[in-house]
Design an enzyme around this catalytic site. Structure first.
Site, PDB file in Angstrom:
ATOM      1  N   PRO A 101       0.834  -1.202   0.000  1.00  0.00           N
ATOM      2  CA  PRO A 101       0.000   0.000   0.000  1.00  0.00           C
ATOM      3  C   PRO A 101       0.876   1.262   0.000  1.00  0.00           C
ATOM      4  CG  PRO A 101      -0.619  -1.487   1.806  1.00  0.00           C
ATOM      5  CD  PRO A 101       0.611  -2.060   1.168  1.00  0.00           C
ATOM      6  N   VAL A 102       0.519   2.217  -0.876  1.00  0.00           N
ATOM      7  CA  VAL A 102       1.292   3.470  -0.953  1.00  0.00           C
ATOM      8  C   VAL A 102       0.840   4.399   0.181  1.00  0.00           C
ATOM      9  CG1 VAL A 102       1.780   5.498  -2.404  1.00  0.00           C
ATOM     10  CG2 VAL A 102       1.535   3.253  -3.447  1.00  0.00           C
ATOM     11  N   GLY A 105       2.640   3.577   5.527  1.00  0.00           N
ATOM     12  CA  GLY A 105       3.563   3.245   6.617  1.00  0.00           C
ATOM     13  C   GLY A 105       4.218   1.883   6.468  1.00  0.00           C
ATOM     14  N   GLY A 107       6.601   1.337   4.018  1.00  0.00           N
ATOM     15  CA  GLY A 107       7.897   1.491   3.350  1.00  0.00           C
ATOM     16  C   GLY A 107       7.842   1.306   1.852  1.00  0.00           C
ATOM     17  N   SER A 108       6.711   1.662   1.217  1.00  0.00           N
ATOM     18  CA  SER A 108       6.606   1.397  -0.224  1.00  0.00           C
ATOM     19  C   SER A 108       7.683   2.147  -1.009  1.00  0.00           C
ATOM     20  CB  SER A 108       5.209   1.731  -0.751  1.00  0.00           C
ATOM     21  OG  SER A 108       4.965   3.102  -0.610  1.00  0.00           O
ATOM     22  N   ALA A 110      10.750   3.120  -0.039  1.00  0.00           N
ATOM     23  CA  ALA A 110      12.077   2.500   0.137  1.00  0.00           C
ATOM     24  C   ALA A 110      12.138   1.163  -0.601  1.00  0.00           C
ATOM     25  CB  ALA A 110      12.372   2.312   1.624  1.00  0.00           C
ATOM     26  N   ALA A 111      11.019   0.439  -0.620  1.00  0.00           N
ATOM     27  CA  ALA A 111      11.011  -0.858  -1.315  1.00  0.00           C
ATOM     28  C   ALA A 111      11.201  -0.660  -2.818  1.00  0.00           C
ATOM     29  CB  ALA A 111       9.705  -1.602  -1.025  1.00  0.00           C
ATOM     30  N   ASP A 152      13.642   2.714   7.494  1.00  0.00           N
ATOM     31  CA  ASP A 152      12.956   2.029   6.387  1.00  0.00           C
ATOM     32  C   ASP A 152      13.952   1.419   5.398  1.00  0.00           C
ATOM     33  OD1 ASP A 152      10.668   3.065   7.531  1.00  0.00           O
ATOM     34  OD2 ASP A 152       9.786   3.705   5.639  1.00  0.00           O
TER      35      ASP A 152
HETATM   36  O1  PMV Z   1       7.524   5.667   6.400  1.00  0.00           O
HETATM   37  P1  PMV Z   1       6.706   5.376   7.621  1.00  0.00           P
HETATM   38  O2  PMV Z   1       5.310   5.883   7.534  1.00  0.00           O
HETATM   39  O3  PMV Z   1       6.827   3.981   8.086  1.00  0.00           O
HETATM   40  O4  PMV Z   1       7.321   6.265   8.819  1.00  0.00           O
HETATM   41  C1  PMV Z   1       8.649   6.145   9.135  1.00  0.00           C
HETATM   42  C2  PMV Z   1       8.816   6.178  10.580  1.00  0.00           C
HETATM   43  C3  PMV Z   1       9.028   7.531  11.220  1.00  0.00           C
HETATM   44  O5  PMV Z   1       9.663   7.226  12.456  1.00  0.00           O
HETATM   45  C4  PMV Z   1       7.715   8.225  11.470  1.00  0.00           C
HETATM   46  C5  PMV Z   1       9.910   8.454  10.412  1.00  0.00           C
HETATM   47  C6  PMV Z   1      11.367   8.023  10.325  1.00  0.00           C
HETATM   48  O6  PMV Z   1      12.086   8.655   9.558  1.00  0.00           O
HETATM   49  O7  PMV Z   1      11.797   7.102  11.021  1.00  0.00           O
END
Ligand code: PMV
Length: 314
Positions: A101-102, A105, A107-108, A110-111, A152
């Site tokens: 899911p975009v 949360g 990590g789409s 980074a993936a 991430d």
């Molecule tokens: O990308 P997300 O939505 O999983 O958020 C990352 C986690 C945070 O701690 C909110 C931000 C970070 O840079 O670590």
């Protein structure tokens, strides 16, 4: 020359999101059930350096050089070329698809960066270390949200559970007792940078209180680590509930996430919390193999758009 492809997993943060931006530890694990995929089709007739991007999930179809230099894909391609020491990639079409899911949360972004970098490596017949790939993905994370902690890109590039603390070498975790989690998507899209900024502003207004919240979250992440490494994983449940309460206090939950967390807890989860930046996106509930389906079904009845049941091990 045939097409080349590579994939990369999603991730969830089990403990420590947001506090990790302020130097506290976080615990994150890969989720291999959903993945980003990058496929490269060579274009032997094309001019060197011509890259066509085709990312139907985000309605992107164009030549890479039409994008601004600060666009995430421009940053990604530049960073990969630099790491591989290649001035121009041979002409190619890069197709990107993903079941992650975009803006949820998981990590789409980074993936996608990791999958694309690995596919480019395979395409040019070279390899980069996980650390190099993680650093490339980090460059792109910076475009998405200015000051990312780096959790991430690390967990996704290494595809292993990680205990992550900013500016300290990360450590991989051996999970003593594999366990099951249910991930439920609220369907609400949320921007990590907006949520990180919200926490920054809240923390500025109440520095002492927020220092305590971040310390408490860090303590939870560190306790969770020792449970994961040496005790029964069901002990993580109360820590998840505590972590969720702290995430509410720092202002990143919302009624829909609270409702899903509550539903998970009431339908048999041993603990539950939002995961990632909050404001939308996903929650996780700690389950067992026997309770996972029932929890997932209760979460769907309570409005979750999708659920994923997955086992966490090393
Ligand atoms: O990308 P997300 O939505 O999983 O958020 C990352 C986690 C945070 O701690 C909110 C931000 C970070 O840079 O670590």
């Amino acid at each position: 020359m045939p097409a080349t492809y590579a994939t990369a997993p999603a991730k969830v943060i089990l403990f420590g999101e947001h506090a990790v931006v302020y130097g506290q530890p976080a615990l994150a694990v890969p989720v291999n059930k959903v993945r980003a995929k990058a496929t490269i089709f060579p274009d032997p007739q094309g001019a060197s350096g011509k890259i066509i991007l085709d990312a139907p999930d985000i309605q992107l179809h164009c030549e890479a050089n039409q994008l601004s230099t600060g666009h995430p894909f421009s940053v990604l391609l530049r960073a990969a070329a630099e790491a591989l020491n290649i001035p121009h990639f041979p002409a190619l079409t890069l197709r990107i698809t993903s079941t992650i899911p975009v803006a949820g949360g998981m990590g789409s972004g980074a993936a996608v960066s990791v999958a694309v970098t690995r596919a480019l490596c395979a395409f040019v017949g070279r390899s980069l270390t996980n650390q190099e790939i993680s650093e490339i993905a980090y460059q792109v994370e910076k475009v998405y949200h200015g000051n990312p902690s780096g959790v991430d890109n690390t967990v996704i590039a290494y595809n292993q559970p990680v205990y992550f603390q900013k500016n300290i070498p990360h450590e991989f975790i051996k999970v003593r007792n594999p366990f099951t989690i249910v991930i439920a998507d609220s369907g609400i899209k949320s921007s990590t940078s907006v949520m990180v900024e919200k926490v920054r502003k809240n923390a500025q207004s109440n520095p002492l209180e927020f220092e305590q919240y971040f310390n408490d979250i860090g303590q939870i992440a560190s306790q969770a680590r020792s449970i994961l490494e040496s005790q029964d994983s069901y002990l993580l449940g109360p820590l998840m509930n505590d972590n969720h309460r702290l995430l509410q206090q720092i202002g990143v939950s919302c009624p829909e996430l609270d409702q899903l967390v509550y539903t998970a807890q009431q339908s048999g989860a041993l603990g539950a919390k939002l995961c990632g930046a909050g404001g939308g996106g996903n929650i996780i509930g700690l389950a067992t193999e026997l309770t996972a389906e029932k929890i997932a079904s209760a979460l769907k009845d309570a409005g979750a758009q999708h659920t994923i049941i997955t086992k966490i091990d090393s």
